[in-house]
Design an enzyme around this catalytic site. Structure first.
Site, mmCIF file in Angstrom:
data_model
loop_
_atom_site.group_PDB
_atom_site.id
_atom_site.type_symbol
_atom_site.label_atom_id
_atom_site.label_comp_id
_atom_site.label_asym_id
_atom_site.label_seq_id
_atom_site.Cartn_x
_atom_site.Cartn_y
_atom_site.Cartn_z
ATOM 1 N N PRO A 291 6.999 -9.784 7.851
ATOM 2 C CA PRO A 291 6.793 -8.742 6.844
ATOM 3 C C PRO A 291 5.564 -7.902 7.148
ATOM 4 O O PRO A 291 4.521 -8.421 7.543
ATOM 5 C CB PRO A 291 6.583 -9.540 5.552
ATOM 6 N N CYS A 361 -1.340 23.047 7.535
ATOM 7 C CA CYS A 361 -0.642 24.316 7.712
ATOM 8 C C CYS A 361 0.815 24.033 7.999
ATOM 9 O O CYS A 361 1.273 24.154 9.146
ATOM 10 C CB CYS A 361 -1.250 25.050 8.892
#
Ligand SMILES: Cc1ncc(COP(=O)(O)O)c(C=O)c1O
Ligand SMILES: N[C@@H](CCCC[NH3+])C(=O)O
Length: 443
Positions: A291, A361
């Site tokens: 995990p 951006c």
């Protein structure tokens, strides 16, 4: 609020994590800031341990360090009795630098380089999970030349498709990972391994995908692997000591996400393995899981400061934060959904719906669409939940934005475990190009 881990709203109406006021953390370390609730990580590791102990099988819980890797996290994983899954020389280096016991490290990856394999062999790590014939050939030659034994697992693709985003689904036959079963490639690899003097085949590995909410996929994978084990047992008299079922246990990101309790995934996969082993009259192999997200995902919260606001009448309100896809690329990459609160006004009722934009951006740099919050002001702190896995570890410097700091909190105390990047870090390894034709200041 979802109340992840030890989170609560304190007397000042602020989000508190690990007994520490998140506003204080923002003021102390700046934003964006990754905050890890250490108690939550401890509890989750304990849940896995208890589930396996209840089933009375031998096991290993290998933390998939790709989810979040740094020295402090490796130390914590060791303290919690976890093994470790690494999949690059960088992750291996981090683990070793943290003093993680080499014999508990497992090396993964579909394109381990000869140098990485050599590093793994020299450091005497616990095992290498062999992924393909190229790697197998290299590894055979390497261990022969060094006359060194190495434990290996063979990674197979069980043909099970986890119901998750296609980029994070890995167990299907058409995958870059592992040996496929149907074409006989896995059989061939096992045959090669069984006759090799230095590579010791300890067992089989499969990983069907990530952010999985149902146990059926794991049960199916175990059954599918056992169909092959049957064949290997008859054809090659081979039965594995280890069955590694991978990771992928889901967590809560958004409302409506309802993963199973961790113990239930373990119960269901171990019980399937017990039934299959019994049907073959064989012992239950050691069961390993890997995990990542389930151990650290919900423990992480990202704290941002609110900057610009843009109201487009009858269309949408954008509020922008001082981070974005540079510290959390998951919404852009997988359309991942998150939820958040205003950390400094966590008790106030919601009054407006806003969409949270990052500062890159890039139009796709959106963290959360249509989030209900109290009226948002510039300077508020926004706490985005469940960012502990694949947040910092996938962080990048797009637009030359600096990677955030990481702080661990527990029992009312806080400690910075990764400092915020600096401008010096950005340009530290750079130099001018000696053949540049244009020299600043000359025309
Ligand atoms: C081989 C392997 N093991 C473990 C993991 C950890 O997955 P998760 O973080 O979803 O538990 C991954 C990533 O999906 C993986 O590729
Ligand atoms: N990085 C992915 C999961 C895949 C990782 C391991 N194979 C995520 O953020 O969800």
């Amino acid at each position: 609020m979802n109340n992840y881990g030890t989170q609560r709203i304190n007397e000042m109406g602020r989000l508190e994590i690990g007994g520490v006021d998140s506003v204080l953390l923002g003021e102390t370390y700046g934003t964006p800031l990754f905050i890890y609730d250490v108690k939550d990580i401890r509890n989750r590791a304990l849940e896995f341990h208890e589930a396996f102990k209840k089933q009375q099988v031998s096991y290993q819980i290998a933390y998939a360090s790709k989810a979040f890797s740094c020295i402090a996290m490796m130390e914590l994983a060791n303290e919690l009795g976890l093994s470790l899954d690494v999949c690059s020389d960088g992750e291996l280096h981090t683990a070793l630098a943290a003093g993680f016991p080499a014999e508990k490290i497992h090396f993964h990856g579909n394109n381990k380089t000869p140098d990485e394999l050599e590093m793994a062999v020299e450091e005497k790590i616990g095992c290498i999970v062999v992924d393909n014939f190229t790697e197998l050939t290299w590894l055979m030659a390497l261990t022969e030349s060094k006359k060194t034994e190495m434990d290996v697992l063979i990674r197979i693709t069980p043909g099970v498709e986890a119901h998750t985003h296609e980029y994070i689904s890995t167990g299907q036959e058409d995958s870059k990972f592992g040996f496929d079963l149907n074409s006989g490639q896995a059989d061939e690899a096992i045959r090669l391994l069984l006759s090799h003097s230095y590579l010791k085949l300890q067992g089989v590995h499969s990983h069907i995908g990530s952010q999985i909410f149902k146990a059926e996929g794991f049960e199916e994978a175990v059954k599918e692997i056992y169909r092959s084990i049957h064949g290997w047992s008859v054809k090659m008299d081979y039965y594995p000591n280890v069955l590694n079922v991978g990771g992928g246990f889901g967590i809560r990101y958004a409302e409506g996400d309802s993963p199973l309790p961790l113990g239930e995934y373990i119960d269901r996969m171990v019980e399937t393995a017990k039934a299959e082993a019994a049907a073959m009259n064989k012992p239950v192999p050691e069961i390993w899981v890997e995990p990542g997200r389930a151990l650290v995902g919900e423990a992480g919260t990202t704290l941002y400061s609110i900057g610009a606001r843009k109201d487009i009448p009858q269309v949408r309100t954008y509020v922008s934060v001082d981070g974005g896809m540079t510290d959390n690329i998951r919404p852009a990459l997988y359309q991942a959904e998150y939820t958040a609160v205003l950390a400094n006004r966590a008790a106030e009722k919601t009054e407006e719906t806003v969409s949270v934009a990052g500062k890159c951006c890039e139009s796709g740099d959106m963290l959360i669409w249509d989030l209900k919050l109290p009226t948002v002001h510039q300077g508020d702190y926004l706490a985005v939940f469940s960012t502990g896995a694949y947040g910092y570890s996938m962080a990048n410097n797009y637009n030359r934005i600096l990677r955030p700091a990481v702080v661990f909190v527990e029992d009312g105390e806080h400690e910075c475990v990764i400092e915020r990047e600096t401008f010096t870090d950005l340009t530290r390894r750079e130099k001018s190009y000696s053949k540049a034709g244009f020299i600043a200041g000359q025309s």
